[in-house]
Each structure stands twice: as structure tokens, then as C-alpha cells.
Design a protein around this motif. Structure first.
Motif, PDB file in Angstrom:
ATOM      1  N   ASP A 206      33.538  46.600  37.964  1.00  0.00           N
ATOM      2  CA  ASP A 206      34.856  46.273  37.281  1.00  0.00           C
ATOM      3  C   ASP A 206      35.399  44.883  37.657  1.00  0.00           C
ATOM      4  O   ASP A 206      35.859  44.626  38.846  1.00  0.00           O
ATOM      5  CB  ASP A 206      35.868  47.223  37.357  1.00  0.00           C
ATOM      6  CG  ASP A 206      37.014  47.350  36.459  1.00  0.00           C
ATOM      7  OD1 ASP A 206      37.073  46.145  35.734  1.00  0.00           O
ATOM      8  OD2 ASP A 206      37.860  48.041  36.401  1.00  0.00           O
ATOM      9  N   ARG A 207      35.195  43.908  36.744  1.00  0.00           N
ATOM     10  CA  ARG A 207      35.758  42.581  37.215  1.00  0.00           C
ATOM     11  C   ARG A 207      37.060  42.044  36.712  1.00  0.00           C
ATOM     12  O   ARG A 207      37.279  40.914  36.729  1.00  0.00           O
ATOM     13  CB  ARG A 207      34.543  41.394  36.831  1.00  0.00           C
ATOM     14  CG  ARG A 207      33.551  41.671  37.322  1.00  0.00           C
ATOM     15  CD  ARG A 207      33.294  41.950  39.102  1.00  0.00           C
ATOM     16  NE  ARG A 207      33.933  40.744  39.608  1.00  0.00           N
ATOM     17  CZ  ARG A 207      34.490  40.682  40.984  1.00  0.00           C
ATOM     18  NH1 ARG A 207      34.093  41.763  41.849  1.00  0.00           N
ATOM     19  NH2 ARG A 207      35.005  39.741  41.345  1.00  0.00           N
ATOM     20  N   ARG A 208      37.534  43.165  36.378  1.00  0.00           N
ATOM     21  CA  ARG A 208      39.169  42.866  35.833  1.00  0.00           C
ATOM     22  C   ARG A 208      40.035  42.215  36.979  1.00  0.00           C
ATOM     23  O   ARG A 208      39.778  42.564  38.162  1.00  0.00           O
ATOM     24  CB  ARG A 208      39.883  44.171  35.222  1.00  0.00           C
ATOM     25  CG  ARG A 208      39.594  44.267  33.773  1.00  0.00           C
ATOM     26  CD  ARG A 208      40.281  45.559  33.208  1.00  0.00           C
ATOM     27  NE  ARG A 208      39.908  46.924  33.566  1.00  0.00           N
ATOM     28  CZ  ARG A 208      40.048  47.758  33.202  1.00  0.00           C
ATOM     29  NH1 ARG A 208      41.409  48.036  32.666  1.00  0.00           N
ATOM     30  NH2 ARG A 208      39.437  48.951  33.349  1.00  0.00           N
ATOM     31  N   LEU A 209      40.927  41.283  36.511  1.00  0.00           N
ATOM     32  CA  LEU A 209      41.662  40.602  37.366  1.00  0.00           C
ATOM     33  C   LEU A 209      42.896  41.554  38.236  1.00  0.00           C
ATOM     34  O   LEU A 209      43.291  42.224  37.453  1.00  0.00           O
ATOM     35  CB  LEU A 209      42.407  39.262  36.728  1.00  0.00           C
ATOM     36  CG  LEU A 209      41.604  38.164  36.526  1.00  0.00           C
ATOM     37  CD1 LEU A 209      42.419  37.080  35.912  1.00  0.00           C
ATOM     38  CD2 LEU A 209      40.694  37.685  37.550  1.00  0.00           C
TER      39      LEU A 209
END
Lengths: 221, 306
Positions: A206-209
């Protein structure tokens, strides 16, 4: 016996016709290799036998709603049919700035005050990624599909389609964390399968900020 | 010894600022047409050589507790320009040295220009801060102003960087505590995971700063020429005050010089709204007469956005 032959012929033709137009269903179960159910996967079936797709309903009313609430988009993933409108109510007490730089639909709605609702029509198929130019962590996806047969997996990883004609289809399975959508050809019989078809997927990290507060400043001089 | 410059009462200035802040908060809510976001931070900070002393005999180490609350109003002025008005109240206490106790409060206005859409668009921010200080050591009381310009850029979901320049000044009740400086800093943010942030940075500050020494070392050492005539001559003319800040017979004085800092911060996100911050900071200062000191600061903070 000879007198019965036309009746038998008619009966056989009728049964064949029923087979051709029989409505069936399809259910998918999406899980990771560890067996965890995968929510927000979009399952879609596109007919391959040249059948005409049912006409899309006239875009008079929004087909879906993506709310801005708690400084997040809700829901994360929304599937719609090509040409459908989506409404974007701002239910927060703060401003937002919806934007997309995705090829199928580029748009932005700045200065989006609380209490306001805008409607956007998605004319082209593809995946549209939405962000907020004020709150960088906000993220949502609109999956725009030409086919009317699609479903989103639930928190149990299940996605079910009903009332579609038997026949050959291209199956597409999309998820925001899949490296590449899964595509395969399937043939649906008149009678739906007893068990859901299982899909084991590998999700990317998961590369959400990060949303959590940034660390404070130092001791200061 | 030159008497301290007479300045307006810091307490009065701080009280006036508080009244101004209180009255402007309501106006801000209306002007920004939005409810504020609230956030709070609780910090424990351990400082080695909090006295900023040059000689080991005057090193004082201590822990401080700090609570800070901020109300933040945000407004998008144009599609690419954002305004942010914060009101922050911070209270700091040191159980060991009560003269370090202080309350600081004031507004900060930030204008941010974003060059594009999304988290990877570079930003240029200009910020102006006014801070009133009311301290147990009243000589520190007064008003500070700070202006900064920051350029920031996120390169990927896991890396971002920023550089900034700032001017800051504080007008205090006693001139030994009235300081001003220019500073430049650069920082690097690494997000190896959405729940973990590592930040590191360097900075240089040039201007005036307040340090302290025991009266015996200051008068009988530095002023008497133990550190050489240049230091004695310089120390004789700089603003100074008997503050008894760390124990009786202590002097605080204002130096011109620079401070180089290096720091890193490890910040796990506990929830979407709460983060922990573990920070180490190293400061090295040198005055224009080559006296120097170092500080090591360790802190742990919990930050919460409501």
C-alpha cells in the motif's frame, strides 16, 4: 409418429432458444495467497460472441456517489458504466479540490466548499485516479467500463454477477494494488456454477501517502 | 558595564498579543469560512547542556515537558494558492529549573503556492509567525517574529525534500534575551512505509543567541581575561543580565555567532490521526570570538490531529 415429428422439432428448437437466451450468474472469490479476502476488486465480464451490449441508461441521475467525508473519499473504488455521471458531495467542514490527471478523464474542481455537490460524467472507459490537491493523502478510483456486467468485491472478497446471458466472456479483475489486471476467457453455462470461482492475487504494498501528523519542529533558537 | 537597553515591557506586549490573537481567531473563522482543524502535541525533551555553556563546569542537563495545542484554518484562495492560519499555544515546564518555564502563543500565516496538481507538485511556502512569550524568568518576556520561505518537493511516495530560509527575532524585556538571526536548512523525508517516517536535516543559523554561565566563571574567568583579551573585551560590551537561571549567581548574555545543527526524527504513525516522534538533535555553536559550545537534545513527542 410422423404426426409427432413437427411437435418434437418445435420442442427441440424452443429448448435451444431458451438455452441461447438463458440468464445465468457468476460469482468470484478474491483472496491473497495467505487466504485473506480482498475487498474493492472490480470483476467485469465483456461478451465475446458479438452480442450487442444492453444500452446504457440515459445519464439523467448520478450512477454513483463519492463523498468527501472525514477528509477522505468514500468509497475508495467505484465502478460505473461508460457515460455515467457521479456526484461528489463535500460533506466535510473544510474545502477540497478534486482532481484527476488520468487519461480517460482529466478534470479538477478547485475551491470546493463544504456543502457543495458537483456532478462529473465519465465518458471514456479506463481507470480514473482521484486526488485532493489540498489533502494529499485523499485517494479514490473510478473504474469506467463499457460492459454493464461488473461487480465490486465485498469485505469477504466476494463479487457476484446475475442476470447475464450464457456464453463466452472476457473476464477482467482489477484492484488498485494489483500489478496488472487479471484477464481470461470464460464460458458461462445456463446453470450458474455451484461454487464461486476463486482468484488468488498478489497485492503490491500500500503506497498511499501518510495522513498521520508530521513530527513537530525542534528545540528552536 | 553598559546598562541593558530599556525595552517595552515584554509582559505587556505578550498580553496585548494574546488579546489580539483571541479577537482575531473569531474573525479568522469567518474569513476562512471553515471550522478549524485542531491538533495537539505532548513532548518530553532531554537537553544536555541546556545552559549553552562553554566550560564543562557550567554544563546543565535537564528534562522539560511541553504541551502544545493548535487551531488551524485552511483556505484555498485560488486553484493553486492556499492560505493556512494557525493559532498555537505552547506551555513548557522544567521540574528541575523552574526559571525555564514559559508559555508561548501566537498566530502563524502561511501562503503556499503549488506548482501543479497532486502530492508530487513542488510547493513554495511563505510563512509569518508572531509569538508572545511569558516566562518564569521575566527577562525573557516579549514578542518574537519569524518569516520563512520554504521550497518542498515530493519525488515519490517514499521520498520528499525541502529547503528553507528564515529570519527570526525576539524583543525581550531585557536585551540579553533580545535576539535575531538568519537561518537556512535542508531536510529529507523518507517514508519507507505509510506508517513510518524518517526525517533528517541540517541547518545553519547566524545572528545573536543567548547563553548562560555561572557568575564566577563569567566574571572571574572570561571578563578577567582567562580566555584572552579579545574575549574579555567582547564580553565586557555585550548585553548581559543576572538571571540566577540555573542556580544563584548565574549570568545570561547575548553573543553573536552561528549554530550548526543536525537532526533526525523517527516517526511511526500509531493511527491515521496520531503519530509518535523520536528525535535526536545536535547543535554546535561558535561565537565571533571563538568561544563555542555543543548541545545534544533527545525528545519524544506524541502528536494528535483531532
Amino acid at each position: 409418429m410422423l404426426r409427432l415429428r413437427p411437435a418434437l422439432l418445435l420442442f427441440t428448437l424452443a429448448c435451444g432458444g431458451l438455452q441461447l437466451f438463458a440468464q445465468t450468474g457468476f460469482e468470484a472469490l478474491v483472496r491473497t495467497a495467505e487466504g485473506k479476502p480482498v475487498a474493492d476488486a472490480i470483476l467485469s465480464l465483456t461478451p465475446l460472441d458479438g452480442q450487442a451490449l444492453p444500452a446504457a441508461p440515459a445519464p439523467t441521475a448520478p450512477a454513483a456517489r463519492i463523498s468527501q467525508i472525514g477528509q477522505e473519499y468514500e468509497p475508495l473504488v467505484t465502478p460505473i458504466r461508460t457515460g455515467s455521471p457521479i456526484e461528489f458531495p463535500n460533506l466535510d467542514t473544510v474545502q477540497h479540490h478534486i482532481y484527476s490527471v488520468s487519461k480517460p478523464k482529466r478534470f479538477e474542481i478547485p475551491l470546493y466548499d463544504r456543502g457543495r455537490t458537483e456532478i462529473v460524467v465519465f465518458e471514456n472507459p479506463g481507470v480514473v485516479t482521484l486526488g485532493c490537491n489540498i489533502h494529499d493523502w485523499m485517494l479514490a478510483y473510478v473504474v469506467v467500463l463499457d460492459t454493464p456486467w461488473f461487480a465490486k468485491s465485498s469485505t469477504e472478497g466476494r463479487a457476484a454477477l446475475a442476470n447475464l446471458p450464457a456464453g463466452r466472456y472476457r473476464l477482467d479483475l482489477w484492484h488498485p494494488r494489483l500489478a496488472k489486471p487479471i484477464t481470461r476467457e470464460i464460458t458461462l453455462a445456463a446453470a450458474p456454477a455451484a461454487a464461486p470461482e476463486e482468484f488468488t492475487v498478489t497485492l503490491r504494498p500500500d503506497r498511499r501517502l501518510r495522513r498521520a501528523p508530521a513530527p513537530g519542529a525542534g528545540s528552536g533558537y | 558595564m553598559k546598562p541593558p537597553r530599556a525595552l517595552p515591557s515584554g509582559s505587556l506586549l505578550a498580553a496585548a498579543l494574546l488579546a489580539l490573537v483571541a479577537s482575531s481567531a473569531g474573525a479568522a473563522a469567518e474569513a476562512f469560512a471553515a471550522a478549524p482543524d485542531y491538533s495537539a502535541r505532548a513532548t518530553y525533551r532531554w537537553t544536555e547542556n541546556i545552559s549553552r555553556a562553554s566550560g564543562p563546569g557550567d554544563f546543565r542537563d535537564t528534562g522539560e515537558y511541553e504541551l502544545s495545542a493548535t487551531a488551524s484554518f485552511k483556505r484555498q484562495l485560488t486553484p493553486r494558492v492556499f492560505a493556512n492560519l494557525d493559532f498555537t499555544l505552547t506551555g513548557t515546564t522544567s521540574p528541575e529549573y523552574e526559571l525555564l518555564d514559559r508559555i508561548e502563543f501566537g498566530p502563524r500565516l502561511t501562503l503556499k503556492r503549488k506548482f501543479g496538481l497532486g502530492p508530487y507538485a513542488p510547493t513554495l511556502s511563505a510563512a509569518a509567525t508572531l509569538t508572545g512569550r511569558y516566562a518564569a524568568l521575566h527577562a525573557q518576556d516579549g514578542i518574537g517574529a519569524r518569516g520563512s520561505l520554504t521550497f518542498a518537493k515530493r519525488f515519490d511516495s517514499w521520498i520528499a525534500a525541502s529547503v528553507s530560509g528564515e529570519w527570526a527575532g525576539h524583543v525581550a524585556e531585557r536585551s540579553a534575551f533580545s535576539v535575531a538571526h538568519w537561518a537556512a536548512d535542508a531536510s529529507l523525508i523518507l517514508d519507507p512505509h505509510p506508517r513510518l517516517r524518517f526525517t533528517t536535516g541540517v541547518s545553519r543559523l547566524e545572528g545573536t543567541l543567548t547563553v548562560s554561565a555561572s557568575r564566577n566563571r563569567f566574571v572571574n574567568g572570561a571578563l578577567a581575561g582567562a580566555l584572552g583579551p579579545k574575549v574579555a573585551s567582547y564580553f565586557a560590551r555585550i548585553p548581559k543580565a543576572d538571571t540566577n537561571i540555573f542556580s544563584p549567581a548565574w549570568v545570561s548574555y547575548r553573543l553573536e555567532g552561528y549554530v550548526d545543527s543536525w537532526w533526525f526524527d523517527l516517526s511511526p504513525a500509531l493511527t491515521e490521526h496520531t503519530s509518535l516522534s523520536l528525535r535526536y538533535e545536535r547543535n554546535h555553536a561558535e561565537s565571533i570570538v571563538q568561544t563555542e559550545y555543543s548541545q545534544d537534545i533527545l525528545s519524544v513527542s506524541i502528536n494528535h490531529a483531532f
